[in-house]
Design a protein around this motif. Structure first.
Motif, PDB file in Angstrom:
ATOM      1  N   PHE A 167       0.832  -1.201   0.000  1.00 30.89           N
ATOM      2  CA  PHE A 167       0.000   0.000   0.000  1.00 30.89           C
ATOM      3  C   PHE A 167       0.866   1.251   0.000  1.00 30.89           C
ATOM      4  CE2 PHE A 167      -2.216   3.369   2.289  1.00 30.89           C
ATOM      5  CZ  PHE A 167      -3.351   3.489   1.501  1.00 30.89           C
ATOM      6  N   GLY A 168       1.956   1.233   0.783  1.00 36.42           N
ATOM      7  CA  GLY A 168       2.854   2.379   0.813  1.00 36.42           C
ATOM      8  C   GLY A 168       3.498   2.634  -0.538  1.00 36.42           C
ATOM      9  N   ALA A 169       3.892   1.557  -1.207  1.00 36.62           N
ATOM     10  CA  ALA A 169       4.504   1.705  -2.523  1.00 36.62           C
ATOM     11  C   ALA A 169       3.496   2.268  -3.517  1.00 36.62           C
ATOM     12  CB  ALA A 169       5.035   0.355  -3.002  1.00 36.62           C
ATOM     13  N   TYR A 170       2.234   1.792  -3.400  1.00 37.14           N
ATOM     14  CA  TYR A 170       1.201   2.306  -4.304  1.00 37.14           C
ATOM     15  C   TYR A 170       0.957   3.799  -4.063  1.00 37.14           C
ATOM     16  CZ  TYR A 170      -3.363   3.234  -6.263  1.00 37.14           C
ATOM     17  OH  TYR A 170      -4.409   3.788  -6.952  1.00 37.14           O
ATOM     18  N   ALA A 171       0.925   4.171  -2.775  1.00 36.57           N
ATOM     19  CA  ALA A 171       0.699   5.577  -2.459  1.00 36.57           C
ATOM     20  C   ALA A 171       1.818   6.442  -3.010  1.00 36.57           C
ATOM     21  CB  ALA A 171       0.567   5.766  -0.948  1.00 36.57           C
ATOM     22  N   MET A 172       3.060   5.956  -2.900  1.00 34.17           N
ATOM     23  CA  MET A 172       4.183   6.723  -3.424  1.00 34.17           C
ATOM     24  C   MET A 172       4.104   6.858  -4.932  1.00 34.17           C
ATOM     25  SD  MET A 172       6.109   7.829  -0.991  1.00 34.17           S
ATOM     26  CE  MET A 172       7.633   8.170  -1.879  1.00 34.17           C
ATOM     27  N   SER A 173       3.654   5.792  -5.597  1.00 37.75           N
ATOM     28  CA  SER A 173       3.564   5.843  -7.057  1.00 37.75           C
ATOM     29  C   SER A 173       2.378   6.672  -7.517  1.00 37.75           C
ATOM     30  CB  SER A 173       3.461   4.430  -7.628  1.00 37.75           C
ATOM     31  OG  SER A 173       2.264   3.803  -7.186  1.00 37.75           O
ATOM     32  N   ALA A 174       1.364   6.819  -6.659  1.00 37.68           N
ATOM     33  CA  ALA A 174       0.164   7.565  -7.032  1.00 37.68           C
ATOM     34  C   ALA A 174       0.282   9.053  -6.747  1.00 37.68           C
ATOM     35  CB  ALA A 174      -1.046   6.990  -6.293  1.00 37.68           C
ATOM     36  N   PHE A 175       1.316   9.492  -6.019  1.00 32.52           N
ATOM     37  CA  PHE A 175       1.449  10.917  -5.670  1.00 32.52           C
ATOM     38  C   PHE A 175       2.920  11.286  -5.672  1.00 32.52           C
ATOM     39  CE2 PHE A 175       1.575  14.521  -2.653  1.00 32.52           C
ATOM     40  CZ  PHE A 175       0.658  15.357  -3.286  1.00 32.52           C
ATOM     41  N   ARG A 176       3.341  12.017  -6.692  1.00 33.72           N
ATOM     42  CA  ARG A 176       4.741  12.409  -6.831  1.00 33.72           C
ATOM     43  C   ARG A 176       4.829  13.898  -7.197  1.00 33.72           C
ATOM     44  NH1 ARG A 176       7.875   7.517 -10.047  1.00 33.72           N
ATOM     45  NH2 ARG A 176       7.456   5.871  -8.502  1.00 33.72           N
ATOM     46  N   PRO A 177       4.753  14.771  -6.209  1.00 36.39           N
ATOM     47  CA  PRO A 177       4.799  16.202  -6.520  1.00 36.39           C
ATOM     48  C   PRO A 177       6.180  16.715  -6.885  1.00 36.39           C
ATOM     49  CG  PRO A 177       4.704  15.866  -4.162  1.00 36.39           C
ATOM     50  CD  PRO A 177       4.561  14.505  -4.779  1.00 36.39           C
ATOM     51  N   GLY A 178       7.223  16.048  -6.464  1.00 34.41           N
ATOM     52  CA  GLY A 178       8.572  16.545  -6.703  1.00 34.41           C
ATOM     53  C   GLY A 178       9.098  17.324  -5.505  1.00 34.41           C
ATOM     54  N   TRP A 179      10.423  17.400  -5.392  1.00 36.25           N
ATOM     55  CA  TRP A 179      10.997  18.011  -4.188  1.00 36.25           C
ATOM     56  C   TRP A 179      10.857  19.532  -4.184  1.00 36.25           C
ATOM     57  CZ3 TRP A 179      14.832  21.631  -4.369  1.00 36.25           C
ATOM     58  CH2 TRP A 179      15.543  21.754  -5.557  1.00 36.25           C
ATOM     59  N   LEU A 180      10.947  20.171  -5.361  1.00 36.69           N
ATOM     60  CA  LEU A 180      10.853  21.634  -5.389  1.00 36.69           C
ATOM     61  C   LEU A 180       9.442  22.130  -5.022  1.00 36.69           C
ATOM     62  CD1 LEU A 180      12.191  24.333  -5.860  1.00 36.69           C
ATOM     63  CD2 LEU A 180      11.721  24.095  -8.313  1.00 36.69           C
ATOM     64  N   PRO A 181       8.379  21.602  -5.623  1.00 32.12           N
ATOM     65  CA  PRO A 181       7.042  22.015  -5.175  1.00 32.12           C
ATOM     66  C   PRO A 181       6.782  21.712  -3.702  1.00 32.12           C
ATOM     67  CG  PRO A 181       6.898  20.938  -7.307  1.00 32.12           C
ATOM     68  CD  PRO A 181       8.291  20.722  -6.809  1.00 32.12           C
ATOM     69  N   SER A 182       7.292  20.574  -3.225  1.00 29.33           N
ATOM     70  CA  SER A 182       7.098  20.237  -1.811  1.00 29.33           C
ATOM     71  C   SER A 182       7.782  21.265  -0.914  1.00 29.33           C
ATOM     72  CB  SER A 182       7.662  18.835  -1.522  1.00 29.33           C
ATOM     73  OG  SER A 182       7.000  17.856  -2.295  1.00 29.33           O
ATOM     74  N   LEU A 183       8.982  21.680  -1.305  1.00 31.27           N
ATOM     75  CA  LEU A 183       9.703  22.676  -0.517  1.00 31.27           C
ATOM     76  C   LEU A 183       8.969  24.015  -0.524  1.00 31.27           C
ATOM     77  CD1 LEU A 183      12.229  23.464   1.092  1.00 31.27           C
ATOM     78  CD2 LEU A 183      13.357  24.004  -1.076  1.00 31.27           C
ATOM     79  N   LEU A 184       8.454  24.423  -1.691  1.00 28.52           N
ATOM     80  CA  LEU A 184       7.725  25.689  -1.777  1.00 28.52           C
ATOM     81  C   LEU A 184       6.462  25.672  -0.914  1.00 28.52           C
ATOM     82  CD1 LEU A 184       8.050  26.505  -5.595  1.00 28.52           C
ATOM     83  CD2 LEU A 184       9.184  27.650  -3.683  1.00 28.52           C
ATOM     84  N   VAL A 185       5.754  24.545  -0.920  1.00 28.66           N
ATOM     85  CA  VAL A 185       4.548  24.438  -0.103  1.00 28.66           C
ATOM     86  C   VAL A 185       4.897  24.501   1.378  1.00 28.66           C
ATOM     87  CG1 VAL A 185       2.687  22.874   0.592  1.00 28.66           C
ATOM     88  CG2 VAL A 185       3.169  23.246  -1.820  1.00 28.66           C
TER      89      VAL A 185
END
Length: 259
Positions: free
Chosen positions: A12-30
């Motif tokens: 389930f964790g692997a699926y969640a990671m594959s289903a949501f990948r915003p990227g490190w730069l957008p994550s940092l900005l948020v």
């Protein structure tokens, strides 16, 4: 059941990671922007409540009977208290509070020392606004030269107002000032006086005295709060969309196998 959960958990964790990948730069900005936007929204809500309380206090004190100057010393919070005055203006010394506008027209507010005969104290009395259309010509105004019975209201600002840079201090009168600091003005006058600005009510000696109680209404603060919260919501929504979109693009990339 525990075994099944442990077996499904990693998948389930692997699926969640594959289903949501915003990227490190957008994550940092948020992470950097979202707390600030939410904080600004709550700050505007707090300011709106502060202005509501201020308006309520002003309304209550507006209905109260005016008091003598000598009674001000007994009050812990003299803001907006109405006072009864009897005395005369010092017409030789006037301060012009610069950068005051009414109806889009530039002008000044006229402050003069006033001697209250009942208490024997000097007061800094703001007589109101008058236009200053031509900066090359000092605005003129008349000062009553007879003893007057007046009513005024104690004005205590909420905080330090923005003060524009002033040029060299002139020794001539009237003097142009950028902010009302009673203690400093009394030092310029070389006399002791109450550390308050008093705003004259309509009557003898008053100019235009339609001061707003607050510069910004509670409703405007609420409007700004809604805007900040809307920006925070839009940022979070864009972040979620980007994460889902990037994950979908990654899953749809064609596989390349070496021959």
């Amino acid at each position: 059941m525990q075994m099944q959960y442990n077996q499904l958990g990693p998948g389930f964790g692997a699926y969640a990671m594959s289903a949501f990948r915003p990227g490190w730069l957008p994550s940092l900005l948020v992470l950097l922007l979202l707390p600030g936007l939410i904080g600004l929204g709550f700050w505007q809500l707090a300011r709106a409540e502060e202005k509501r309380q201020l308006l309520a206090a002003h309304q209550a004190r507006q209905l109260a009977a005016p008091i003598a100057i000598a009674e001000l010393a007994k009050l812990a919070d003299p803001a907006y208290v109405r006072v009864q005055l009897q005395g005369y203006f010092d017409a030789r010394h006037s301060f012009l509070l610069d950068n005051r506008t009414r109806d889009g027209q530039a002008g000044v507010e006229v402050l003069q020392p006033f001697h209250d005969q009942a208490s024997g104290q000097w007061l800094l009395l703001n007589r109101g606004w008058l236009p200053w259309p031509d900066r090359r010509i000092t605005p003129t105004f008349a000062t009553p030269d007879t003893p007057l019975r007046l009513q005024a209201r104690v004005y205590v600002p909420l905080g330090e107002a923005l003060q524009l840079q002033q040029g060299p201090q002139s020794s001539a009168w009237p003097r142009v000032i950028g902010a009302v600091k009673p203690d400093e003005l009394w030092r310029q006058l070389g006399r002791a006086g109450l550390p308050f600005e008093l705003r004259l009510q309509p009557g003898p000696g008053s100019l235009r005295v339609d001061w707003p109680v607050v510069a910004m209404s509670p409703d405007k603060h609420l409007g700004y709060a809604v805007q900040w919260f809307a920006l925070a919501t839009a940022l979070l929504g864009l972040f979620v969309y980007l994460g889902l979109h990037n994950a979908r693009e990654t899953r749809h990339e064609p596989s390349h196998h070496s021959a």
